[in-house]
Structure formats: structure tokens, C-alpha cells
Design a protein around this motif. Structure first.
Motif, mmCIF file in Angstrom:
data_model
loop_
_atom_site.group_PDB
_atom_site.id
_atom_site.type_symbol
_atom_site.label_atom_id
_atom_site.label_comp_id
_atom_site.label_asym_id
_atom_site.label_seq_id
_atom_site.Cartn_x
_atom_site.Cartn_y
_atom_site.Cartn_z
ATOM 1 N N ALA A 191 65.753 59.041 49.362
ATOM 2 C CA ALA A 191 66.071 58.717 47.964
ATOM 3 C C ALA A 191 66.589 57.279 47.849
ATOM 4 C CB ALA A 191 67.105 59.704 47.429
ATOM 5 N N ALA A 192 67.410 56.854 48.814
ATOM 6 C CA ALA A 192 67.924 55.481 48.807
ATOM 7 C C ALA A 192 66.795 54.470 49.000
ATOM 8 C CB ALA A 192 68.978 55.314 49.902
ATOM 9 N N LEU A 193 65.834 54.779 49.859
ATOM 10 C CA LEU A 193 64.701 53.881 50.098
ATOM 11 C C LEU A 193 63.825 53.752 48.860
ATOM 12 C CD1 LEU A 193 63.609 54.916 53.705
ATOM 13 C CD2 LEU A 193 64.720 52.793 53.001
ATOM 14 N N ILE A 194 63.621 54.848 48.161
ATOM 15 C CA ILE A 194 62.818 54.796 46.936
ATOM 16 C C ILE A 194 63.516 53.939 45.883
ATOM 17 C CG2 ILE A 194 61.926 56.182 45.018
ATOM 18 C CD1 ILE A 194 61.410 58.430 47.012
ATOM 19 N N LEU A 195 64.832 54.096 45.767
ATOM 20 C CA LEU A 195 65.592 53.268 44.824
ATOM 21 C C LEU A 195 65.555 51.800 45.243
ATOM 22 C CD1 LEU A 195 68.715 55.533 44.174
ATOM 23 C CD2 LEU A 195 66.853 55.031 42.579
ATOM 24 N N MET A 196 65.613 51.553 46.550
ATOM 25 C CA MET A 196 65.570 50.186 47.065
ATOM 26 C C MET A 196 64.260 49.496 46.690
ATOM 27 S SD MET A 196 67.217 47.840 48.834
ATOM 28 C CE MET A 196 68.496 48.770 49.676
ATOM 29 N N ASP A 197 63.184 50.263 46.633
ATOM 30 C CA ASP A 197 61.886 49.699 46.264
ATOM 31 C C ASP A 197 61.919 49.052 44.881
ATOM 32 O OD1 ASP A 197 59.911 49.548 48.092
ATOM 33 O OD2 ASP A 197 58.808 51.317 47.457
ATOM 34 N N GLY A 198 62.768 49.572 44.011
ATOM 35 C CA GLY A 198 62.861 49.027 42.659
ATOM 36 C C GLY A 198 63.504 47.659 42.594
ATOM 37 N N PHE A 199 64.102 47.203 43.698
ATOM 38 C CA PHE A 199 64.772 45.898 43.719
ATOM 39 C C PHE A 199 64.031 44.881 44.569
ATOM 40 C CE2 PHE A 199 68.094 49.001 42.808
ATOM 41 C CZ PHE A 199 68.758 48.420 41.731
ATOM 42 N N ASP A 200 62.803 45.218 45.012
ATOM 43 C CA ASP A 200 62.107 44.308 45.922
ATOM 44 C C ASP A 200 61.731 42.977 45.286
ATOM 45 O OD1 ASP A 200 60.143 45.241 44.253
ATOM 46 O OD2 ASP A 200 58.678 45.653 45.834
ATOM 47 N N ASP A 201 61.701 42.926 43.938
ATOM 48 C CA ASP A 201 61.384 41.670 43.263
ATOM 49 C C ASP A 201 62.636 40.931 42.805
ATOM 50 O OD1 ASP A 201 61.995 43.643 41.430
ATOM 51 O OD2 ASP A 201 60.638 42.891 39.887
ATOM 52 N N ARG A 202 63.808 41.495 43.074
ATOM 53 C CA ARG A 202 65.060 40.876 42.631
ATOM 54 C C ARG A 202 65.983 40.527 43.793
ATOM 55 N NH1 ARG A 202 66.763 44.713 37.446
ATOM 56 N NH2 ARG A 202 64.784 44.512 36.306
ATOM 57 N N VAL A 203 65.977 41.334 44.836
ATOM 58 C CA VAL A 203 66.833 41.101 46.003
ATOM 59 C C VAL A 203 65.958 40.624 47.148
ATOM 60 C CG1 VAL A 203 68.479 42.127 47.608
ATOM 61 C CG2 VAL A 203 68.390 42.921 45.225
ATOM 62 N N GLU A 204 66.289 39.487 47.694
ATOM 63 C CA GLU A 204 65.432 38.832 48.682
ATOM 64 C C GLU A 204 65.238 39.676 49.940
ATOM 65 O OE1 GLU A 204 65.192 34.568 51.088
ATOM 66 O OE2 GLU A 204 66.621 34.845 49.454
ATOM 67 N N ILE A 205 66.291 40.344 50.380
ATOM 68 C CA ILE A 205 66.200 41.090 51.632
ATOM 69 C C ILE A 205 65.848 42.565 51.415
ATOM 70 C CG2 ILE A 205 67.829 39.562 52.787
ATOM 71 C CD1 ILE A 205 69.945 41.797 52.439
ATOM 72 N N ALA A 206 65.531 42.942 50.175
ATOM 73 C CA ALA A 206 65.261 44.352 49.881
ATOM 74 C C ALA A 206 64.085 44.877 50.688
ATOM 75 C CB ALA A 206 65.000 44.539 48.392
ATOM 76 N N ASP A 207 63.053 44.046 50.844
ATOM 77 C CA ASP A 207 61.869 44.469 51.604
ATOM 78 C C ASP A 207 62.209 44.753 53.059
ATOM 79 O OD1 ASP A 207 59.499 45.100 50.503
ATOM 80 O OD2 ASP A 207 58.612 43.104 50.605
ATOM 81 N N GLN A 208 63.004 43.869 53.662
ATOM 82 C CA GLN A 208 63.368 44.053 55.067
ATOM 83 C C GLN A 208 64.258 45.269 55.257
ATOM 84 O OE1 GLN A 208 64.952 40.103 56.026
ATOM 85 N NE2 GLN A 208 63.344 39.897 57.551
ATOM 86 N N VAL A 209 65.215 45.438 54.338
ATOM 87 C CA VAL A 209 66.102 46.601 54.420
ATOM 88 C C VAL A 209 65.298 47.889 54.289
ATOM 89 C CG1 VAL A 209 67.990 47.825 53.278
ATOM 90 C CG2 VAL A 209 68.123 45.347 53.567
ATOM 91 N N ALA A 210 64.353 47.898 53.352
ATOM 92 C CA ALA A 210 63.522 49.085 53.148
ATOM 93 C C ALA A 210 62.656 49.362 54.372
ATOM 94 C CB ALA A 210 62.650 48.898 51.911
ATOM 95 N N LEU A 211 62.157 48.294 54.996
ATOM 96 C CA LEU A 211 61.296 48.459 56.161
ATOM 97 C C LEU A 211 62.055 49.073 57.336
ATOM 98 C CD1 LEU A 211 58.340 47.859 56.919
ATOM 99 C CD2 LEU A 211 59.108 45.692 57.865
ATOM 100 N N TRP A 212 63.248 48.562 57.599
ATOM 101 C CA TRP A 212 64.040 49.113 58.691
ATOM 102 C C TRP A 212 64.576 50.494 58.337
ATOM 103 C CZ3 TRP A 212 63.860 47.713 63.512
ATOM 104 C CH2 TRP A 212 63.480 46.411 63.835
ATOM 105 N N GLY A 213 64.882 50.700 57.060
ATOM 106 C CA GLY A 213 65.307 52.027 56.626
ATOM 107 C C GLY A 213 64.219 53.060 56.838
ATOM 108 N N LEU A 214 62.979 52.663 56.539
ATOM 109 C CA LEU A 214 61.841 53.553 56.771
ATOM 110 C C LEU A 214 61.674 53.834 58.258
ATOM 111 C CD1 LEU A 214 59.675 54.956 55.022
ATOM 112 C CD2 LEU A 214 58.184 53.002 55.457
ATOM 113 N N SER A 215 61.953 52.837 59.077
ATOM 114 C CA SER A 215 61.856 53.006 60.533
ATOM 115 C C SER A 215 62.815 54.084 61.019
ATOM 116 C CB SER A 215 62.169 51.687 61.244
ATOM 117 O OG SER A 215 61.314 50.648 60.803
ATOM 118 N N PHE A 216 64.054 54.014 60.553
ATOM 119 C CA PHE A 216 65.038 55.003 60.980
ATOM 120 C C PHE A 216 64.781 56.367 60.340
ATOM 121 C CE2 PHE A 216 67.326 51.049 62.000
ATOM 122 C CZ PHE A 216 67.660 51.331 63.327
#
Length: 218
Positions: A27-52
């Protein structure tokens, strides 16, 4: 009255609440996706979050089963690709998307199995079902996103939608729940067929899921 099959509670907090924890992470990763165009590191955080998340699914899979081994192999490959991308600056976007689809599908199958196997808590069964449902939405959203990237114009999109993944995950969710607001629509034959299939699968899953849970709790 139906008898509820239970298994002994496993040791450790994660083993006891594994699907609830994974559901929260997803649920946190899905919400994080909504900030990928506003927060610079959102993509990287989501990628590593998906990894774990994938690593957590392997840990949640029954021990000493072939399914756990089958799931572990692509997870190892995923971490290798992530390391190549992050530390060696190798372009692996296409490979990552394909591997993500495989891992999402595998994780979805593992979570769905909990609906039909003995568990130590019916709340964990409920969490695993919701987890699989959200994974299904993510998987279809990833497929839609890659279709649009490879064949621009496959979807009718609002002007402010660029190459972001989040709008396609959103479109996947409203398709699966048959809400269909209409701001994103398929414009080619393949996405039209896929959205129709997703609507059918999503409706069938909800019916099976609710029937299974209610039946177990009677």
C-alpha cells in the motif's frame, strides 16, 4: 458450521503477521507512485521498496517447497539488475519491467494460495487476498504502461500524463473495480482486449474471495 483449519503460530513477528506486513508495504509503494513526478527520489525509493517486497514474499512462502525456490531465482536476478543499474549505470529498464511482471505474477499466485491452505489466522488470509488483489492491479498497470511506451497512442491519455507509471496503475485499479471514470481509455485492439479481461478477472476474484472468506468464518 464449517471448521476453520488452523496451523500452529510460527515463531517471530514477521512469520506471524507476514501478509499484513507485506500488505502495508505494498500500500505504501502504491501511494509512493503518486509522488514520482514531485519527489526526486520517489522512483528509487519505490524501486528498492519493491525489491524488499519481493524478498518478503519469498520469506512468506512455505519452507521446503519448490515454489519458494522457483520464486527465489528471479528475486536474485532482480537484485543483480538493480545493482547493475544503481552502481554500474547500466540501462536495464526493459529487463527490469519484464522481471517485475514475472515477480508480481509469482507473488500474486503465492498470496492467492493462502485462500485455500491452512493458516494460523483468518486475518492473515484476508490480508493475503487483498495483497494479491492489489498486486493484480499493479501487474496489469505495468503491462499497460509498457504497451504505451512501446506503442505510443495505444491509450487516450490526458495532456498532463507523460511517461509516468502511476496513471496506468490508477487506470488498472478503476478497470478492475469496473468504475471506469473515462479520462484514460484504450485506443488500440490489444489494450481493449486486456482491459476487458481484467474487468472479468477482477469481478470473478472479488466473488471468489468474498465467498471464500465468508465461508471460512461461518
Amino acid at each position: 458450521m464449517n471448521e476453520v483449519n488452523e496451523v500452529p503460530v510460527p515463531d517471530g513477528f514477521f512469520r506471524t503477521h507476514r501478509w499484513s506486513i507485506l500488505l502495508g508495504v505494498l500500500a505504501a509503494l502504491i501511494l509512493m507512485d503518486g509522488f514520482d513526478d514531485r519527489v526526486e527520489i520517489a522512483d528509487q525509493v519505490a524501486l528498492w521498496g519493491l525489491s524488499f517486497l519481493f524478498l518478503g514474499v519469498v520469506g512468506a512462502t512455505e519452507r521446503n517447497t519448490a515454489l519458494r525456490l522457483v520464486m527465489a531465482v528471479p528475486v536474485i536476478a532482480w537484485f543483480i539488475l538493480i545493482s547493475m543499474s544503481e552502481f554500474l549505470d547500466v540501462k536495464v529498464d526493459g529487463s527490469l519491467s519484464g522481471l517485475a511482471a514475472i515477480l508480481l505474477f509469482g507473488s500474486m499466485i503465492i498470496s492467492f494460495r493462502q485462500l485455500f491452505t491452512p493458516v494460523h489466522s483468518e486475518y492473515e488470509r484476508l490480508s493475503s487476498g487483498i495483497f494479491g488483489y492489489l498486486l493484480m492491479a499493479m501487474l496489469w498497470g505495468l503491462i499497460y504502461w509498457r504497451i504505451e511506451i512501446m506503442n505510443p497512442g495505444s491509450f487516450n491519455l490526458p495532456e498532463d500524463v507523460g511517461s509516468q507509471r502511476a496513471p496506468f496503475v490508477y487506470f488498472s485499479m478503476i478497470t478492475m473495480t469496473t468504475v471506469g471514470y473515462g479520462e484514460i481509455t484504450p485506443a488500440a485492439s490489444l489494450p481493449r482486449i486486456l482491459t476487458g479481461m481484467q474487468a472479468i478477472v477482477g469481478t470473478m476474484f472479488v466473488a471468489i474471495f468474498i465467498g471464500r472468506i465468508v465461508g471460512r468464518l461461518k
